[in-house]
Design an enzyme around this catalytic site. Structure first.
Site, PDB file in Angstrom:
ATOM      1  N   ARG A  36       0.812  -1.211   0.000  1.00  0.00           N
ATOM      2  CA  ARG A  36       0.000   0.000   0.000  1.00  0.00           C
ATOM      3  C   ARG A  36       0.853   1.272   0.000  1.00  0.00           C
ATOM      4  O   ARG A  36       0.456   2.294  -0.569  1.00  0.00           O
ATOM      5  CB  ARG A  36      -0.942  -0.006   1.200  1.00  0.00           C
ATOM      6  CG  ARG A  36      -2.000  -1.089   1.123  1.00  0.00           C
ATOM      7  CD  ARG A  36      -2.928  -1.039   2.310  1.00  0.00           C
ATOM      8  NE  ARG A  36      -3.978  -2.036   2.214  1.00  0.00           N
ATOM      9  CZ  ARG A  36      -4.970  -2.160   3.095  1.00  0.00           C
ATOM     10  NH1 ARG A  36      -5.027  -1.337   4.135  1.00  0.00           N
ATOM     11  NH2 ARG A  36      -5.890  -3.081   2.929  1.00  0.00           N
ATOM     12  N   ASP A 151     -15.081   8.686   9.451  1.00  0.00           N
ATOM     13  CA  ASP A 151     -13.970   7.781   9.160  1.00  0.00           C
ATOM     14  C   ASP A 151     -12.667   8.503   9.468  1.00  0.00           C
ATOM     15  O   ASP A 151     -12.611   9.742   9.481  1.00  0.00           O
ATOM     16  CB  ASP A 151     -13.995   7.329   7.696  1.00  0.00           C
ATOM     17  CG  ASP A 151     -13.283   6.001   7.490  1.00  0.00           C
ATOM     18  OD1 ASP A 151     -13.964   4.959   7.425  1.00  0.00           O
ATOM     19  OD2 ASP A 151     -12.038   6.004   7.419  1.00  0.00           O
TER      20      ASP A 151
END
Length: 291
Positions: A36, A151
């Site tokens: 990632r 979030d």
């Protein structure tokens, strides 16, 4: 040898992320983390993950890069109508019970989608509640609602606010709901849809780290969805997060966890189990009004 983070840099990242975001990154996740982070290596014009680690911890780049780091390591798996039994419970059990709790006057429900990712959960809820609201329009018991999505990742919040999804991604949405609440792109080559404005107006999306000591939101929330995020936290952090979430539920409100998180909700003060991974706030445990 390949392109890898130095051992000390991976350990520093894992410690930082667990301390600040509650997310555990054991050594078994190292390959995932490196994969990632390679997009950040490319975006910054660096030559390797080793250079990225040096940027963070030896060259003073952590403050500027922190948000991107969290965006990369956060897991944002989501789907429309994921774990559908929860949405059946919402419509068939929770909403009727909450309407009785609100009394004969018009009902305005407050729903919180914690760890909302790109908004699929929030907009699933919005579609179902809008259908219920339409059925009550003009009656004395008219139903309305608002949805808060939160979030830790700024990247997914931006996607949730935009509310544009690939056509293939919305396939779990039943066809009648697609017809009512999805807008097709004018250019068929784009192969995307957008959530209808009437639902986007019902939802707002805010940045929140569940590890924060307090949450700046109302304390009379009717239903909180916090699904499939606690599994990334240690037990102590799970208990702390759940305690803070419960403090924002109205008496009689509901907390829904992911089906892999049933143990996390067991024994939380102020809650009792009413269905698998569904908990209700005990009226005697809470009594605070809206913030």
């Amino acid at each position: 040898m390949g392109d890898h983070l130095k051992e000390r840099h991976f350990n520093a990242i894992a410690s930082l992320v667990e301390r600040n975001a509650g997310i555990k990154l054991p050594r078994t996740k190292r390959t995932m983390v490196e994969g990632r982070l390679r997009k950040r290596v490319r975006a910054l014009g660096l030559s390797s993950l080793a250079d990225y680690g040096h940027l963070l911890f030896e060259r003073g780049g952590l403050d500027k890069e922190y948000v991107h780091l969290i965006d990369c390591v956060s897991t944002n798996k989501t789907d429309f109508f994921r774990e559908p039994s929860h949405f059946t419970f919402l419509c068939d059990t929770a909403v009727p019970a909450l309407r009785r709790l609100h009394g004969p006057r018009p009902t305005r429900l407050k729903i919180w989608s914690a760890a909302c990712s790109i908004g699929a959960e929030a907009y699933t809820i919005a579609m179902l509640l809008q259908d219920l609201a339409n059925a009550t329009r003009g009656s004395t018991g008219e139903l309305s609602f608002s949805i808060l999505g939160t979030d830790i990742s700024t990247q997914v919040l931006a996607a949730a606010r935009t509310a544009i999804y690939p056509t293939s991604f919305v396939s779990p949405i039943p066809a009648p709901l697609q017809q009512r609440y999805l807008m097709r792109a004018r250019n068929p080559a784009q192969d995307t849809v957008r959530i209808a404005p009437e639902l986007r107006r019902r939802a707002r999306f805010e940045h929140l780290n569940l590890m924060d000591e307090a949450y700046p939101f109302d304390r009379d929330i009717d239903v909180i969805f916090c699904r499939n995020v606690l599994i990334y936290f240690g037990r102590r952090t799970q208990a702390e997060v759940l305690s803070r979430l419960v403090s924002h539920l109205r008496p009689g409100g509901y907390l829904l966890l992911g089906h892999s998180e049933s143990m996390a909700g067991a024994g939380v003060p102020g809650l009792h189990s009413v269905a698998p991974t569904v908990y209700q706030a005990k009226p005697a445990a809470l009594g605070r009004s809206a913030a």
